[in-house]
Design a protein around this motif. Structure first.
Motif, PDB file in Angstrom:
ATOM      1  N   GLN A 183      -6.488   2.378   5.032  1.00  0.00           N
ATOM      2  CA  GLN A 183      -6.523   2.917   6.391  1.00  0.00           C
ATOM      3  C   GLN A 183      -5.199   2.686   7.111  1.00  0.00           C
ATOM      4  O   GLN A 183      -4.702   3.569   7.833  1.00  0.00           O
ATOM      5  N   VAL A 184      -4.609   1.507   6.917  1.00  0.00           N
ATOM      6  CA  VAL A 184      -3.315   1.220   7.532  1.00  0.00           C
ATOM      7  C   VAL A 184      -2.250   2.150   6.966  1.00  0.00           C
ATOM      8  O   VAL A 184      -1.461   2.746   7.718  1.00  0.00           O
ATOM      9  N   GLY A 185      -2.208   2.300   5.643  1.00  0.00           N
ATOM     10  CA  GLY A 185      -1.203   3.158   5.026  1.00  0.00           C
ATOM     11  C   GLY A 185      -1.315   4.599   5.474  1.00  0.00           C
ATOM     12  O   GLY A 185      -0.316   5.230   5.864  1.00  0.00           O
ATOM     13  N   VAL A 186      -2.524   5.147   5.436  1.00  0.00           N
ATOM     14  CA  VAL A 186      -2.731   6.534   5.848  1.00  0.00           C
ATOM     15  C   VAL A 186      -2.460   6.693   7.337  1.00  0.00           C
ATOM     16  O   VAL A 186      -1.836   7.672   7.777  1.00  0.00           O
TER      17      VAL A 186
ATOM     18  N   GLN B 184       0.850  -1.189   0.000  1.00  0.00           N
ATOM     19  CA  GLN B 184       0.000   0.000   0.000  1.00  0.00           C
ATOM     20  C   GLN B 184       0.887   1.239   0.000  1.00  0.00           C
ATOM     21  O   GLN B 184       1.653   1.453   0.938  1.00  0.00           O
ATOM     22  N   GLN B 185       0.781   2.034  -1.045  1.00  0.00           N
ATOM     23  CA  GLN B 185       1.550   3.281  -1.109  1.00  0.00           C
ATOM     24  C   GLN B 185       0.668   4.467  -0.774  1.00  0.00           C
ATOM     25  O   GLN B 185      -0.507   4.539  -1.151  1.00  0.00           O
ATOM     26  N   VAL B 186       1.291   5.407  -0.065  1.00  0.00           N
ATOM     27  CA  VAL B 186       0.618   6.633   0.347  1.00  0.00           C
ATOM     28  C   VAL B 186       1.581   7.789   0.129  1.00  0.00           C
ATOM     29  O   VAL B 186       2.787   7.659   0.365  1.00  0.00           O
ATOM     30  N   ALA B 187       1.065   8.915  -0.347  1.00  0.00           N
ATOM     31  CA  ALA B 187       1.846  10.151  -0.419  1.00  0.00           C
ATOM     32  C   ALA B 187       1.288  11.128   0.603  1.00  0.00           C
ATOM     33  O   ALA B 187       0.069  11.248   0.758  1.00  0.00           O
TER      34      ALA B 187
ATOM     35  N   VAL C 146      -4.064  -0.563  -3.606  1.00  0.00           N
ATOM     36  CA  VAL C 146      -3.238  -1.627  -3.055  1.00  0.00           C
ATOM     37  C   VAL C 146      -2.861  -2.576  -4.190  1.00  0.00           C
ATOM     38  O   VAL C 146      -3.668  -2.857  -5.079  1.00  0.00           O
ATOM     39  N   VAL C 147      -1.605  -3.030  -4.196  1.00  0.00           N
ATOM     40  CA  VAL C 147      -1.101  -3.868  -5.284  1.00  0.00           C
ATOM     41  C   VAL C 147      -0.611  -5.195  -4.731  1.00  0.00           C
ATOM     42  O   VAL C 147      -0.302  -5.330  -3.549  1.00  0.00           O
TER      43      VAL C 147
ATOM     44  N   VAL D 148       5.302  10.844   8.172  1.00  0.00           N
ATOM     45  CA  VAL D 148       6.010  10.699   6.899  1.00  0.00           C
ATOM     46  C   VAL D 148       5.668  11.854   5.971  1.00  0.00           C
ATOM     47  O   VAL D 148       4.509  12.270   5.863  1.00  0.00           O
ATOM     48  N   THR D 149       6.673  12.396   5.283  1.00  0.00           N
ATOM     49  CA  THR D 149       6.450  13.364   4.211  1.00  0.00           C
ATOM     50  C   THR D 149       7.154  12.843   2.971  1.00  0.00           C
ATOM     51  O   THR D 149       8.341  12.533   3.000  1.00  0.00           O
ATOM     52  N   GLY D 150       6.410  12.746   1.867  1.00  0.00           N
ATOM     53  CA  GLY D 150       6.904  12.100   0.659  1.00  0.00           C
ATOM     54  C   GLY D 150       6.137  10.812   0.441  1.00  0.00           C
ATOM     55  O   GLY D 150       5.011  10.647   0.925  1.00  0.00           O
ATOM     56  N   MET D 151       6.742   9.876  -0.272  1.00  0.00           N
ATOM     57  CA  MET D 151       6.106   8.594  -0.533  1.00  0.00           C
ATOM     58  C   MET D 151       6.390   7.609   0.605  1.00  0.00           C
ATOM     59  O   MET D 151       7.501   7.551   1.128  1.00  0.00           O
ATOM     60  N   LEU D 152       5.384   6.833   0.952  1.00  0.00           N
ATOM     61  CA  LEU D 152       5.505   5.756   1.920  1.00  0.00           C
ATOM     62  C   LEU D 152       4.975   4.484   1.283  1.00  0.00           C
ATOM     63  O   LEU D 152       3.886   4.482   0.697  1.00  0.00           O
ATOM     64  N   ALA D 153       5.739   3.402   1.378  1.00  0.00           N
ATOM     65  CA  ALA D 153       5.261   2.086   0.967  1.00  0.00           C
ATOM     66  C   ALA D 153       5.139   1.215   2.207  1.00  0.00           C
ATOM     67  O   ALA D 153       6.090   1.088   2.981  1.00  0.00           O
ATOM     68  N   VAL D 154       3.960   0.635   2.407  1.00  0.00           N
ATOM     69  CA  VAL D 154       3.718  -0.287   3.510  1.00  0.00           C
ATOM     70  C   VAL D 154       3.581  -1.676   2.922  1.00  0.00           C
ATOM     71  O   VAL D 154       2.605  -1.976   2.226  1.00  0.00           O
ATOM     72  N   GLU D 155       4.579  -2.520   3.164  1.00  0.00           N
ATOM     73  CA  GLU D 155       4.537  -3.891   2.671  1.00  0.00           C
ATOM     74  C   GLU D 155       3.682  -4.720   3.614  1.00  0.00           C
ATOM     75  O   GLU D 155       3.853  -4.663   4.832  1.00  0.00           O
TER      76      GLU D 155
END
Length: 378
Positions: free
Chosen positions: A235-238, A190-193, A205-206, A246-253
């Motif tokens: 919801q988990v990513g955000v 899940q990626q979040v900016a 989600v991918v 976090v500021t920028g891109m975040l990837a939650v594996e």
């Protein structure tokens, strides 16, 4: 006056920020570890990212500093902040991508779903955890691991004795992270900016496919998902992005378990391999989005352009010749495939590029992506 972004680290992630920076009129500068790094086209300096004076000298020529990797030491990061330099993501957030033990503790505080875990200092502690979790566990070094490095599945604590010995020789001591071995159906990301002023955008989600601990393929969006899973992953990513700042891109594996849970595996606070599909498959690709976010510009639409995108990593590259020697054949056979290369010399197992294909039928898209990438195999 152009906005100026400085990227610490000269790998392929910095390289892939160059094109969107040019398109947006952003001056991109890179502090590369070596002169022949992937992002050498934008390298304005070559030096050690662990040296405070080197990083400070580089940072004084830009408006904001961001990163190609999470390995810049905390004292260097805090020296940048103390000098009044904008750093995104900041040291307090990056800490949780640098230290897996701190990450696990913080995620517990945030109430995020994750595997059972513990910090262990010796063989006895590790064996007790293994015995309490069905006779198997995953042991990780808290710092420095990536692409399967620093990770072991063990049945006996003796299998990690060398890591404990290394800790004993470390003047600062330390602990290992041990986690339950999760029975998972597949891995997701899940990626979040998120920008400093608080705006957040979540990508679909991918599904990620790993081979030998390395991401080999990404399917976007993840197939065979229900609304509950999609909502939970977002919801988990955000929640993590906001919870750790976090500021920028975040990837939650993530793990999707066999009993239908979603558990957090690891975090990456930068553009991520699981988001490469977005370069050609999303309205706003992750590299443009990262630049927007760290500059606190309005975030772009993260929606897919087409129903399906498949990214296949080019691992190793051709056995002979340069990767570019394959371009004509690939382009002729698969005109819909988009080729992204990293300027790296082919080497077994090395990520030297990736192929993206987008379209309306997943089977067709996946076939074309795999077939195009196969031209580069040694």
């Amino acid at each position: 006056m152009a906005l100026r972004v400085g990227v610490v680290g000269g790998g392929q992630l910095a390289r892939m920020m160059i094109a969107p920076a040019v398109e947006l009129g952003i001056e991109l500068s890179v502090l590369a570890e070596q002169p022949d790094m992937s992002a050498h086209l934008a390298a304005s300096a070559v030096g050690d990212y662990r040296d405070t004076d080197t990083v400070l000298a580089f940072a004084r020529g830009v408006d904001v500093v961001t990163f190609d990797h999470e390995h810049v030491p905390q004292p260097v990061l805090h020296a940048l902040v103390d000098a009044g330099i904008a750093v995104h993501p900041g040291p307090d957030a990056l800490l949780y991508a640098q230290d897996k033990l701190r990450m696990r503790a913080r995620l517990d505080e945030l109430g995020m779903p994750q595997p059972d875990w513990a910090a262990v200092s010796d063989v006895a502690g590790l064996q007790a955890f293994i015995d309490d979790h069905g006779g198997r566990a995953v042991v990780k070094t808290p710092r420095g691991g990536y692409d399967g490095k620093g990770v072991r599945v063990v049945r006996a604590a003796a299998e990690a004795e060398d890591w404990f010995a290394a800790l004993a020789e470390d003047a600062h001591g330390g602990q290992l992270l041990v986690e339950e071995l999760v029975e998972f159906r597949r891995e997701l990301s899940q990626q979040v900016a998120r920008r400093p002023s608080g705006e957040v955008r979540a990508y679909p989600v991918v599904e990620t496919v790993q081979r030998d601990g390395v991401c080999a393929e990404v399917i976007a969006p993840a197939p065979h998902v229900n609304d509950r899973l999609v909502a939970t992953a977002a919801q988990v990513g955000v929640g993590i992005a906001e919870g750790v700042g976090v500021t920028g891109m975040l990837a939650v594996e993530l793990f999707e378990t066999t009993d239908d849970r979603i558990l957090v595996n690891e975090l990456a606070m930068r553009p991520h391999n699981s988001g490469h599909w977005s370069q050609d498959g999303a309205v706003t690709g992750q590299f443009e989005q990262h630049l927007r976010a760290v500059l606190d510009l309005p975030l772009g639409d993260a929606s897919p352009r087409r129903p399906w995108s498949v990214m296949v990593n080019i691992l190793g590259g051709p056995a002979e010749g340069a990767i570019e020697d394959c371009f004509a054949a690939v382009m002729a056979a698969h005109p819909d495939a988009k080729i992204h290369t990293y300027g790296k010399t082919p080497r077994p197992g090395r990520k030297v590029g990736h192929v993206n294909v987008v379209g309306d039928d997943l089977d067709d898209v996946a076939y074309d992506a795999h077939a195009a990438a196969s031209f580069f195999e040694g």
